[in-house]
Design a protein around this motif. Structure first.
Motif, mmCIF file in Angstrom:
data_model
loop_
_atom_site.group_PDB
_atom_site.id
_atom_site.type_symbol
_atom_site.label_atom_id
_atom_site.label_comp_id
_atom_site.label_asym_id
_atom_site.label_seq_id
_atom_site.Cartn_x
_atom_site.Cartn_y
_atom_site.Cartn_z
ATOM 1 N N VAL A 135 -13.587 -18.353 -48.573
ATOM 2 C CA VAL A 135 -14.030 -18.442 -47.303
ATOM 3 C C VAL A 135 -15.064 -19.768 -47.144
ATOM 4 O O VAL A 135 -14.903 -20.786 -46.544
ATOM 5 N N GLN A 143 -14.647 -23.097 -45.022
ATOM 6 C CA GLN A 143 -15.637 -23.343 -44.076
ATOM 7 C C GLN A 143 -16.019 -24.912 -44.325
ATOM 8 O O GLN A 143 -16.681 -25.660 -43.463
ATOM 9 N N ALA A 149 -11.491 -16.653 -42.541
ATOM 10 C CA ALA A 149 -11.030 -17.943 -42.943
ATOM 11 C C ALA A 149 -9.280 -18.241 -42.360
ATOM 12 O O ALA A 149 -8.740 -17.140 -42.751
#
Length: 347
Positions: free
Chosen positions: A141, A145, A161
């Motif tokens: 994730v 990000q 995600a």
């Protein structure tokens, strides 16, 4: 499409709400020389840099376009260095050869990308290909990000995600396998035997596709999970004998099942029709109905997909799926002429 870019000194300065000069001094090791930064400010800069995943990119300082021509291959499995007897070997070969063809070098990262900050080593590369089913979703994730280009070999779903992946076309080849075995399903059902394992996407996908295509053929599916030693119970063996058809999800189940069949006087291909939802990467199950080994092609496709991401090309023109071809072998090649099955223990 999101723009894939590295975390810069400017990004860290904005996040920490301090000057670019202060960030540069701290992260480039010049603090206390030309510029002095207070302890609290320094701690804030380091915390923001770590949270954003900033790493100094020495190669990017030399290249105007900020590219290293470097692809990372990383995994949470203990697989490197790979050899021909490793199940990930063909994947890695496909990645390696295709990366070279596309002008990329490889950065190999085993186990965790790093401890505490997953971006610090992997971000040395322009993008990454991930092999293996084990993973740390928090790491993933964080990378996503930060708009880090990442492609999985195999379909992966990570909460929080949006993932990029390539995988095998399981559904098509499983449909072909079920159609091939259909004449043997005298009881209107087949048995599916799974290895005892953590539920991951490939396991779930293969099971769901099998149930779906079997139902379209009017067949029921009895799902059985083997124990830690890859063995099934006597009752489950009796169910297979009655159904006359069994499909296995992993090669690891085959030798134990073959031994059980000998104990019960059952001959594969004569008394039972069987197949496995895997390729014979070990080179020891050529007698089993299975599918072709296309691991090299899938590894290559992962690099092609990643290259398209890095070059800003339209990925829609790339197929996410590598086709598989059914190999009919001794365990089911005489499926239409399968004899009446003996009861377990009969001689």
């Amino acid at each position: 499409m999101s723009e894939y870019k590295r975390v810069t000194l400017q990004d860290v300065a904005k996040e920490a709400n301090v000057s670019y000069a202060s960030v540069s001094a701290v992260l480039n090791g010049k603090d206390g020389k030309s510029i002095r930064v207070g302890k609290l400010t320094k701690a804030k800069i380091l915390e923001c840099a770590s949270r954003l995943g900033y790493v100094p990119n020495m190669a990017a300082r030399k290249l105007k376009n900020g590219r290293n021509s470097l692809i990372a291959v990383f995994t949470y499995e203990q697989i490197f260095p790979v050899d021909a007897q490793n199940e990930f070997y063909r994947f890695f070969l496909g990645i390696q050869e295709t990366a070279e063809k596309n002008g990329y070098d490889l950065l190999i990262l085993n186990n965790r990308p790093t401890v505490g900050n997953p971006s610090s080593r992997i971000a040395l590369a322009d993008g990454a290909v991930m092999i293996g089913v084990n993973r740390d979703d928090q790491d993933i994730v964080r990378l996503v990000q930060n708009n880090y280009p990442l492609v999985f070999v195999g379909r992966r779903e990570v909460s929080g995600a949006s993932t990029h992946w390539v995988t095998f076309d399981y559904k098509k080849v499983i449909a072909e396998m079920v159609a091939h075995l259909l004449p043997c399903c005298k009881e209107g059902m087949l048995v599916y035997v799974e290895a005892k394992a953590v539920e991951r996407e490939p396991r779930r996908d293969k099971r769901n596709y099998l149930i779906e295509v079997a139902q379209k053929q009017g067949l029921g599916v009895v799902v059985v999970e083997a124990d830690e030693n890859h063995l099934i119970t006597k009752t489950e063996m009796e169910t297979i004998a009655k159904a006359k058809v069994a499909i296995f999800d992993r090669l690891s189940l085959l030798h134990p099942f073959e031994s059980l069949c000998k104990e019960h006087g059952l001959v594969l291909g004569r008394d039972l029709a069987t197949a496995v939802l895997e390729d014979d990467w070990q080179g020891t199950f050529s007698n089993w109905t299975r599918w072709t080994n296309e691991r090299f092609s899938l590894g290559a496709l992962a690099v092609e997909y990643l290259s398209a991401m890095l070059d800003g090309k339209d990925r829609e023109s790339l197929d996410r799926y590598t086709p598989l071809t059914l190999i009919v072998s001794q365990t089911s090649e005489n499926a239409t002429g399968l004899l009446s099955c003996k009861e377990p223990g009969a001689r």
